[in-house]
Write a protein that holds these residues in place. Structure first.
Motif, PDB file in Angstrom:
ATOM      1  N   ASN A  55       0.873  -1.309  -0.038  1.00  0.00           N
ATOM      2  CA  ASN A  55      -0.043  -0.085  -0.023  1.00  0.00           C
ATOM      3  C   ASN A  55       1.025   1.094  -0.034  1.00  0.00           C
ATOM      4  OD1 ASN A  55      -2.884   1.288   0.246  1.00  0.00           O
ATOM      5  ND2 ASN A  55      -1.997   1.929   2.009  1.00  0.00           N
ATOM      6  N   ASN A  69       1.224   4.284  -2.789  1.00  0.00           N
ATOM      7  CA  ASN A  69       1.159   5.647  -2.560  1.00  0.00           C
ATOM      8  C   ASN A  69       2.175   6.203  -2.960  1.00  0.00           C
ATOM      9  OD1 ASN A  69      -1.109   5.141  -0.945  1.00  0.00           O
ATOM     10  ND2 ASN A  69      -0.033   5.086   1.096  1.00  0.00           N
ATOM     11  N   PHE A  75       1.566   6.788  -6.651  1.00  0.00           N
ATOM     12  CA  PHE A  75       0.434   7.837  -6.974  1.00  0.00           C
ATOM     13  C   PHE A  75       1.147   9.196  -6.771  1.00  0.00           C
ATOM     14  CE2 PHE A  75      -2.814  10.306  -4.957  1.00  0.00           C
ATOM     15  CZ  PHE A  75      -3.748  10.219  -5.567  1.00  0.00           C
ATOM     16  N   GLN A  90       0.140   6.205 -12.272  1.00  0.00           N
ATOM     17  CA  GLN A  90      -1.198   5.685 -11.493  1.00  0.00           C
ATOM     18  C   GLN A  90      -1.203   4.216 -11.988  1.00  0.00           C
ATOM     19  OE1 GLN A  90      -2.552   7.363  -9.475  1.00  0.00           O
ATOM     20  NE2 GLN A  90      -1.390   9.261 -10.044  1.00  0.00           N
ATOM     21  N   ALA A 137       0.883   2.372  -9.497  1.00  0.00           N
ATOM     22  CA  ALA A 137       0.315   2.546  -8.305  1.00  0.00           C
ATOM     23  C   ALA A 137      -0.774   1.539  -7.881  1.00  0.00           C
ATOM     24  CB  ALA A 137      -0.253   4.084  -7.906  1.00  0.00           C
ATOM     25  N   TYR A 194      -1.500  -1.280  -5.467  1.00  0.00           N
ATOM     26  CA  TYR A 194      -2.728  -1.574  -4.498  1.00  0.00           C
ATOM     27  C   TYR A 194      -3.457  -2.697  -4.713  1.00  0.00           C
ATOM     28  CZ  TYR A 194      -2.553   3.632  -3.902  1.00  0.00           C
ATOM     29  OH  TYR A 194      -2.157   4.747  -3.494  1.00  0.00           O
ATOM     30  N   SER A 225      -7.439   1.578   3.716  1.00  0.00           N
ATOM     31  CA  SER A 225      -6.664   2.721   3.169  1.00  0.00           C
ATOM     32  C   SER A 225      -6.329   2.263   1.578  1.00  0.00           C
ATOM     33  CB  SER A 225      -5.413   2.668   3.680  1.00  0.00           C
ATOM     34  OG  SER A 225      -4.164   3.444   3.235  1.00  0.00           O
ATOM     35  N   THR A 226      -6.041   0.901   1.210  1.00  0.00           N
ATOM     36  CA  THR A 226      -5.739   0.462   0.010  1.00  0.00           C
ATOM     37  C   THR A 226      -6.866   0.723  -0.983  1.00  0.00           C
ATOM     38  OG1 THR A 226      -4.384  -1.262   0.758  1.00  0.00           O
ATOM     39  CG2 THR A 226      -5.059  -1.373  -1.490  1.00  0.00           C
ATOM     40  N   GLY A 272      -6.758   4.670  -1.717  1.00  0.00           N
ATOM     41  CA  GLY A 272      -5.887   4.732  -2.613  1.00  0.00           C
ATOM     42  C   GLY A 272      -6.169   4.348  -4.228  1.00  0.00           C
ATOM     43  N   LYS A 273      -6.745   3.139  -4.263  1.00  0.00           N
ATOM     44  CA  LYS A 273      -7.062   2.735  -5.472  1.00  0.00           C
ATOM     45  C   LYS A 273      -8.017   3.425  -6.215  1.00  0.00           C
ATOM     46  CE  LYS A 273      -8.348  -1.699  -7.767  1.00  0.00           C
ATOM     47  NZ  LYS A 273      -9.070  -2.941  -7.593  1.00  0.00           N
ATOM     48  N   GLU A 283      -8.709   6.453  -5.785  1.00  0.00           N
ATOM     49  CA  GLU A 283      -8.148   8.020  -5.992  1.00  0.00           C
ATOM     50  C   GLU A 283      -7.392   7.771  -7.515  1.00  0.00           C
ATOM     51  OE1 GLU A 283      -6.407   9.353  -2.723  1.00  0.00           O
ATOM     52  OE2 GLU A 283      -8.118  10.041  -1.776  1.00  0.00           O
TER      53      GLU A 283
END
Length: 352
Positions: free
Chosen positions: A286, A290, A293, A298, A301, A305, A338-339, A342-343, A345
């Motif tokens: 994760n 980030n 990211f 992406q 990233a 993720y 959190s993952t 992040g994914k 976004e």
């Protein structure tokens, strides 16, 4: 780590003699299995530790003649390993067995009760229930303070864990206060080269970094790293934890190449110690996601993720970044959430 082969050699000799003279159902044999478990725990070989602790418990349940204190100790040891391996439900089961076994013993049980409360607090903290964790940590600390006074390693452990809970609640001033008290006691009673001191430095470093005091944070991490490498060698999970935290400093300072380097060093150690399905493995994936990211890459990233999701959700093996798991058996809800954020976004930036 040179002491471990010698210790195992001595245990092997003792086990050969014990099995020959006593058979495999004797309390001495149970004690030897327990020692094998403890050595492997400190080496970071947690599957082997689990194997030997189970063997020790199996023998003790047959032969201890109502000595519930050693049975309680076995339950506690198993709970610790399951907690380290990220199996919090199993850890909770054995910690509750530990508490129940304590009720059957007549020995002076204050250190055991303090440990039981502390360990339950640990599981609740790792599961994200910080208020309940603090309740159990406080119960543990109160027992230790009353029985042992302030300058004792168990009290230092309680201060440390209370500090961690406040950290995860976002109350960094309280966290710093308790973690510093823990370090002060540990330095006083065990010196500056003990692994517990490394833990204190690492935890203080986390708080300083969150307060954007990167210089103090990095100083704490480097102190922790030196102690742990000297104590355990370079392939121990505690070393990996410090690598991860150093990587986080470089993330905060926007030095992404160094951040990735330290995350990858940590990841190799964690996978070797725990396998692919573990909260710490997911945390590193994760964090690496980030980093990419922030670098506006992406696709990379999203790849990390997705690996984080695979490491968190049992039986989910889908590498397609457009597929998410059904959430049934999860290592850490905090890491998973959190993952997923992040994914989401990263996908949004990829599409816009």
């Amino acid at each position: 780590m040179s002491q471990y082969p010698k210790a195992i050699e001595i245990l092997d000799q003792g086990m050969d003699i014990g099995l020959d003279k006593l058979g495999n159902e004797h309390k001495i044999i149970a004690g030897l299995y327990n020692e094998y478990g403890s050595i492997n725990k400190y080496k970071g070989q947690y599957d082997l530790a689990l194997k030997y602790y189970h063997l020790s418990l199996d023998v003790r349940l047959k032969v201890v003649d109502n000595d519930f204190s050693v049975i309680a100790a076995s339950y506690n040891n198993l709970g610790i390993i399951y907690k380290i391996k990220g199996d919090y439900d199993q850890a909770m089961e054995y910690y509750r067995k530990f508490m129940k076994a304590l009720q059957e013993t007549t020995v002076n049980d204050y250190p055991y009760k303090a440990a039981a409360y502390n360990n339950l607090g640990e599981v609740y903290r790792l599961k994200g229930d910080y208020d309940l964790a603090l309740t159990y940590y406080q119960l543990s600390m109160n027992i230790c303070l009353k029985a042992l006074g302030k300058d004792h390693f168990l009290v230092a452990g309680s201060y440390n864990n209370i500090g961690l809970a406040y950290d995860e609640k976002g109350d960094y001033d309280y966290a710093l206060e308790y973690l510093q008290q823990s370090l002060d006691i540990r330095l006083l009673i065990i010196g500056n080269e003990h692994p517990d001191v490394a833990v204190s430095y690492n935890n203080l470093g986390v708080i300083y970094v969150k307060q954007r005091n990167y210089e103090k944070g990095m100083d704490c991490y480097n102190r922790s790293l030196v102690i742990n490498i000297k104590a355990f060698g370079e392939q121990h999970p505690d070393v990996a934890m410090t690598y991860t935290n150093i990587g986080n400093v470089f993330i905060a300072k926007k030095d992404f190449d160094k951040a990735v380097m330290f995350q990858e060093k940590a990841l190799k150690i964690y996978i070797n110690a725990f396998g692919d399905f573990h909260p710490l493995v997911g945390t590193v994936y994760n964090s690496t996601g980030n980093i990419y990211f922030e670098k506006e890459d992406q696709i990379k990233a999203l790849g990390y993720y997705q690996l984080a999701l695979i490491s968190q959700v049992r039986d989910f093996t889908e590498y397609n970044i457009y597929i998410n798991p059904t959430i049934e058996v999860v290592n850490s809800k905090t890491v998973l959430l959190s993952t997923l954020v992040g994914k989401a976004e990263a996908l949004e930036r990829l599409w816009l």
